[in-house]
Design a protein around this motif. Sequence first.
Motif, PDB file in Angstrom:
ATOM      1  N   VAL A   1       0.872  -1.176   0.000  1.00 10.88           N
ATOM      2  CA  VAL A   1       0.000   0.000   0.000  1.00 10.88           C
ATOM      3  C   VAL A   1       0.908   1.225   0.000  1.00 10.88           C
ATOM      4  N   ASN A   2       0.628   2.197  -0.876  1.00  7.91           N
ATOM      5  CA  ASN A   2       1.417   3.421  -0.934  1.00  7.91           C
ATOM      6  C   ASN A   2       0.787   4.505  -0.066  1.00  7.91           C
ATOM      7  N   LEU A   3       1.604   5.474   0.348  1.00  8.95           N
ATOM      8  CA  LEU A   3       1.122   6.585   1.170  1.00  8.95           C
ATOM      9  C   LEU A   3       0.026   7.375   0.455  1.00  8.95           C
ATOM     10  N   ARG A   4       0.157   7.485  -0.863  1.00  6.63           N
ATOM     11  CA  ARG A   4      -0.844   8.196  -1.676  1.00  6.63           C
ATOM     12  C   ARG A   4      -2.239   7.615  -1.447  1.00  6.63           C
ATOM     13  N   MET A   5      -2.328   6.292  -1.352  1.00  5.64           N
ATOM     14  CA  MET A   5      -3.617   5.617  -1.145  1.00  5.64           C
ATOM     15  C   MET A   5      -4.176   5.927   0.246  1.00  5.64           C
TER      16      MET A   5
END
Length: 148
Positions: free
Chosen positions: A78-82
């Motif tokens: 999971v990316n921080l953007r998500m």
Amino acid sequence: MLKLEDLKPTPGSVRKPKRVGRGIGSGLGKTGGRGHKGQKSRGSGKVHLWLEGGQTPLHRRLPKVGFKSFTHKNYAVVNLRMLEERFETNEEVTPETLVRKGLVKDIKDGIKILGNGELTKPLTVKAHAFSKTAKKAIEMVGGKAEVI
């Protein structure tokens, strides 16, 4: 009414078995259709599927491929953007909430948070692993990165 004992196969669908080795007149006398000599003419002359008669067998012609590591973990990432898009300020992020919100389909061997994108709100993120940049970014905005 049709009874079980009245059932018959369709005419012409069932043939009588060939009776081999019953004399010249039958067309399958003497050697019984097996020909002369050789492995398949003998009584127990079965040839196994993996034998190829002197040719290098298929299982030896094919290359040895692959290696399975027993220590490697397959993380759902999971990316921080998500996290920025789907979570509100001071909200707690757990593997269960990530699945519920549709960010990951399956937890696999664990959740790993990666540092792609920017985070502007403090979140309490509980995951199995963090990249260095993700951990730094979460803590810079006043959040917590907890390894579970």
